[in-house]
Motif scaffolding. Sequence first.
Motif, short mmCIF file in Angstrom:
data_model
loop_
_atom_site.label_atom_id
_atom_site.label_comp_id
_atom_site.label_asym_id
_atom_site.label_seq_id
_atom_site.Cartn_x
_atom_site.Cartn_y
_atom_site.Cartn_z
N ASP A 1 0.06 -7.53 2.21
CA ASP A 1 -1.35 -7.46 2.59
C ASP A 1 -1.97 -8.83 2.41
O ASP A 1 -1.85 -9.45 1.35
N GLU A 2 -2.64 -9.29 3.47
CA GLU A 2 -3.22 -10.62 3.42
C GLU A 2 -4.24 -10.76 2.30
O GLU A 2 -4.36 -11.79 1.66
N ARG A 3 -4.96 -9.64 2.06
CA ARG A 3 -6.01 -9.72 1.06
C ARG A 3 -5.49 -9.55 -0.37
O ARG A 3 -6.06 -10.05 -1.31
N PHE A 4 -4.41 -8.74 -0.51
CA PHE A 4 -3.90 -8.50 -1.86
C PHE A 4 -2.40 -8.81 -1.93
O PHE A 4 -1.60 -7.92 -2.20
N PRO A 5 -2.03 -10.07 -1.68
CA PRO A 5 -0.60 -10.38 -1.64
C PRO A 5 0.09 -10.06 -2.97
O PRO A 5 1.25 -9.70 -2.99
N GLU A 6 -0.67 -10.16 -4.08
CA GLU A 6 -0.04 -9.95 -5.39
C GLU A 6 0.35 -8.48 -5.60
O GLU A 6 1.10 -8.17 -6.51
N GLN A 7 -0.16 -7.60 -4.75
CA GLN A 7 0.17 -6.18 -4.92
C GLN A 7 1.45 -5.78 -4.19
O GLN A 7 1.83 -4.62 -4.19
N PHE B 1 4.48 4.85 5.93
CA PHE B 1 3.82 5.50 4.80
C PHE B 1 2.52 4.78 4.45
O PHE B 1 2.51 3.57 4.23
N ALA B 2 1.44 5.56 4.40
CA ALA B 2 0.16 5.02 3.96
C ALA B 2 -0.33 5.94 2.85
O ALA B 2 0.11 7.07 2.75
N PHE B 3 -1.25 5.45 2.00
CA PHE B 3 -1.57 6.25 0.83
C PHE B 3 -2.96 6.85 0.83
O PHE B 3 -3.51 7.16 -0.21
N SER B 4 -3.54 7.03 2.01
CA SER B 4 -4.70 7.90 2.11
C SER B 4 -4.67 8.52 3.49
O SER B 4 -4.10 7.96 4.43
N ARG B 5 -5.30 9.70 3.58
CA ARG B 5 -5.29 10.40 4.86
C ARG B 5 -5.99 9.59 5.93
O ARG B 5 -5.52 9.43 7.05
N GLY B 6 -7.16 9.06 5.53
CA GLY B 6 -7.97 8.29 6.48
C GLY B 6 -7.17 7.12 7.03
O GLY B 6 -7.23 6.80 8.22
N ARG B 7 -6.41 6.49 6.15
CA ARG B 7 -5.64 5.32 6.54
C ARG B 7 -4.58 5.69 7.58
O ARG B 7 -4.37 4.94 8.54
N THR B 8 -3.91 6.83 7.44
CA THR B 8 -2.90 7.20 8.43
C THR B 8 -3.56 7.35 9.80
O THR B 8 -3.00 6.91 10.81
N GLU B 9 -4.76 7.95 9.82
CA GLU B 9 -5.43 8.17 11.11
C GLU B 9 -5.88 6.85 11.72
O GLU B 9 -5.73 6.60 12.92
N LEU B 10 -6.43 6.02 10.84
CA LEU B 10 -6.94 4.72 11.30
C LEU B 10 -5.81 3.89 11.93
O LEU B 10 -5.96 3.33 13.01
N LEU B 11 -4.68 3.84 11.25
CA LEU B 11 -3.55 3.06 11.74
C LEU B 11 -3.02 3.65 13.04
O LEU B 11 -2.69 2.92 13.98
N ALA B 12 -2.95 4.98 13.11
CA ALA B 12 -2.44 5.62 14.32
C ALA B 12 -3.34 5.27 15.51
O ALA B 12 -2.87 4.94 16.60
N GLU B 13 -4.66 5.33 15.27
CA GLU B 13 -5.63 4.99 16.33
C GLU B 13 -5.41 3.56 16.79
O GLU B 13 -5.39 3.26 17.98
N TRP C 1 -3.14 6.26 -5.29
CA TRP C 1 -4.11 6.93 -6.16
C TRP C 1 -3.40 8.14 -6.76
O TRP C 1 -2.91 9.00 -6.03
N ASP C 2 -3.29 8.20 -8.09
CA ASP C 2 -2.54 9.31 -8.66
C ASP C 2 -3.43 10.37 -9.27
O ASP C 2 -3.03 11.13 -10.14
N GLY C 3 -4.68 10.41 -8.82
CA GLY C 3 -5.60 11.40 -9.35
C GLY C 3 -6.51 10.81 -10.41
O GLY C 3 -7.60 11.31 -10.65
N GLN C 4 -6.05 9.72 -11.04
CA GLN C 4 -6.87 9.09 -12.05
C GLN C 4 -7.12 7.61 -11.74
O GLN C 4 -8.21 7.10 -11.97
N GLU C 5 -6.08 6.96 -11.21
CA GLU C 5 -6.23 5.53 -10.99
C GLU C 5 -5.31 5.09 -9.86
O GLU C 5 -4.40 5.82 -9.48
N PHE C 6 -5.58 3.87 -9.35
CA PHE C 6 -4.63 3.27 -8.42
C PHE C 6 -3.55 2.61 -9.25
O PHE C 6 -3.84 1.84 -10.16
#
Lengths: 274, 518
Positions: B173-179, B26-38, B137-142
């Motif tokens: 995530d290495e960059r955002f471990p707190e998330q 599961f990824a939370f943007s369309r672009g991300r799913t494609e990027l990861l698949a590639e 992203w829920d339409g207003q915020e992350f």
Amino acid sequence: MAIVKIAKHQRKDGFVTLAQKKETGARGKRRPRRRRSKVVLPAGPLKLDRFQEEAIAALLEGYTVLVAAPTGTGKTLIAEKLLEHILAAGKGAVYTSPIKALSNQKFRDFGQLFGPERVGLITGDLSINERAPLLVMTTEIFRNWCFANPEELEYTSYVIFDEMHYLDDPERGTAWEESIIFAPPHMKILGLSATVPNIQEISSWMAEVRGEVVKVVEERCRAVPLEISWIAPGGDVLDEEEAREEIAERQEIRRWRRQRWNEVTAAGWEELDY
Amino acid sequence: MAAIFSSPTCVEVIEAIQDHLPALYFAFSRGRTELLAEELGREWDFLTSGEKRTVRRVIQEAEENNPGLFGPRRQNLRRLLLQGIGYHHAGLSPLLKDLVERLYESRLVYVLFCTETFAVGVNFPAASTVFDACRKWDGQEFRPLLNREFFQMAGRAGRRGYDEVGRVFVRIDERFPEQTGFYREDEVEPVRGRLTISPNTVLSLLHWKTDAEIRRLLEKNLSVYQSNKESRQLRREVQKLEEKAAELARCFCPDRGQDCCELYRVKLRKELNQLKKSKHRNRSDIRQRRQEVQLILQKARKKCRYKICLDASRKIRRLEERVHLLHKRLKQLDKHSRDYVREFENVWSLLEKLGYVQGRELLPRGRFALYVHVQEILVTELVFSGIILESPPLEAAAILAGVDYQPGRDEQVMPPPFSLERVEELRRFLLESGVPEHFCVWSPLPAALAAAWYQGATFDQLLGMTNLQEGDIFSILRREIDLLRQIERAAGEDRALALLARELRRRLDRDEVAVVGV
């Protein structure tokens, strides 16, 4: 200076992984290990679980029933048993789902199960076989019917709300709520929901607003239990405690880096000797 | 820099979980799913040659029925599917989504990168699920995923009869471990009532329901039920606390508060202390008060077991503090519990002002809006202002496509070759007349797409006009078809309008946009 050191260290790491990739990638792409035989647990013939039996019994007695159970535990089977019973009795039923794709899928499934002539589909932009005894709809359409043509629902004995926890959807929840309040009084409801902690509260609300007995059937166990792990950068699989440690460590490193960075930038860029 | 902040790859995640495939990633943007698949596709190939043959055959069959299935934009997906990798999101055309789903169900996709919608409804179980991130992203915020959302997705792991446990993997995530998320199934959020009062709800209530039924909706809906329940509980607790305080107060004697009462004298001693420390201690009024207090304290104290009284008064004070807090919460509840009666009356009076109703009686506009379920005020005004019937059908198709459309951040479509100024003007007029913004949502963005499709353009031509994806264009046009059906029904005796709606619908509901073989 420290930063430069880290960069070098990391880069060295990077080379190592590159080298590994080369080893496996020489003859093309990597392939997964395939396990010879998959663990096949005794699936057995379809034997109903306790909660399924309980729900079906209540439905056959004609009660409004709320079923809360995790995904994959076989809520659909309850709905199918009920529909079978209703169709055999020559009555009608409505099945609503939150998304169009799901409605289409259910329309196909039910067509195979009960015969295409007995199943209809009505969504905002599509309607097929509207006179069929079993109608698959979006919840919004059912809500509209409850207002505009409740007489059409005269011979419909049950409405099934799939994914009823959509009640909580900020934009669309209102369609579920208006449907529950205004579904004709002769109709009973089967609500299928994911696990929610206040299913009892919802049932007592429904009992009050509809003036009828509402039975709740809950199943907390998953058919297959879940095991959650975390994956650290680098690919180590960690349990919760290890994951929390890992995260704390990484935050510490980031804090330290940020601090070093501030010191270096404060000292001036010229000291950075790339 | 790249070395320091190198983002962890899905390759090492899959490496770690390769004994637990198939996986839903599961990824939370369309672009991300494609990027990861590639990314995964560059290094991994999951299929045996036999499986590849099967996939090739399935794809060929699908393409024979729908030439141009992959179109110019999705050639990468075909290549990935032949490696046992897929992606699935709302931007894909329904036919392509269907193909990916079928391959997945036939166990020919080993890793499927998908968005949240894949976990709603139809059950596609997997051996494991992976979370690329725990925020969406829920339409207003992350915001972080709710427990309910997490388990809706996570719960797809574990196939009955195949897996002993369903494995769920959360990536750090290495960059955002707190998330990184930690979720518990016993902390799933309760369902809350979400009733909203739309113009259509008000019209439907006025037209079809009795006063008693209207009251039932407004006063007995889930939201009201829930807030009543909490305030009932709070009131009960307040009552209990007050009773307890009264019980404690019984030990006080009639001399309480008199000069001889120790309770009073404790207070006075405290006051005296403060007066002595005060920086105005030399002011005449302060000095006078000190003497007064000292005089009282010199008098004799009543001989009694004052400790009981001291103890009780301390307890009472604590109870009062708690009651105070409860009252604060009650006030908050009162303020935040939605006043549905007032909301209903507000919308009702707006509808009266706009000429939709007179008392409980529906006027022509109201009778029309009764059958419109999306942006009912705006759509009714588009019709009654004459814009729809007076514009050429092509432009009517373009205008209606924009109803209720809220464009995303960088969506672009070529502008249409005609002006949409009349609609903009109408919207401005409505807003000035007091219609709230969310009752007249419209965007000019989809106009050119609907116009071109109405004129018979091919789907590829539409794709050439915009950066919107296939699935978006499909849903814009399907939603317009939905709206046209509502207008046709609402038109009633207005033959011209009904005919126009049907004609527009006939022209739009074709080829790639038609729903076939449901």
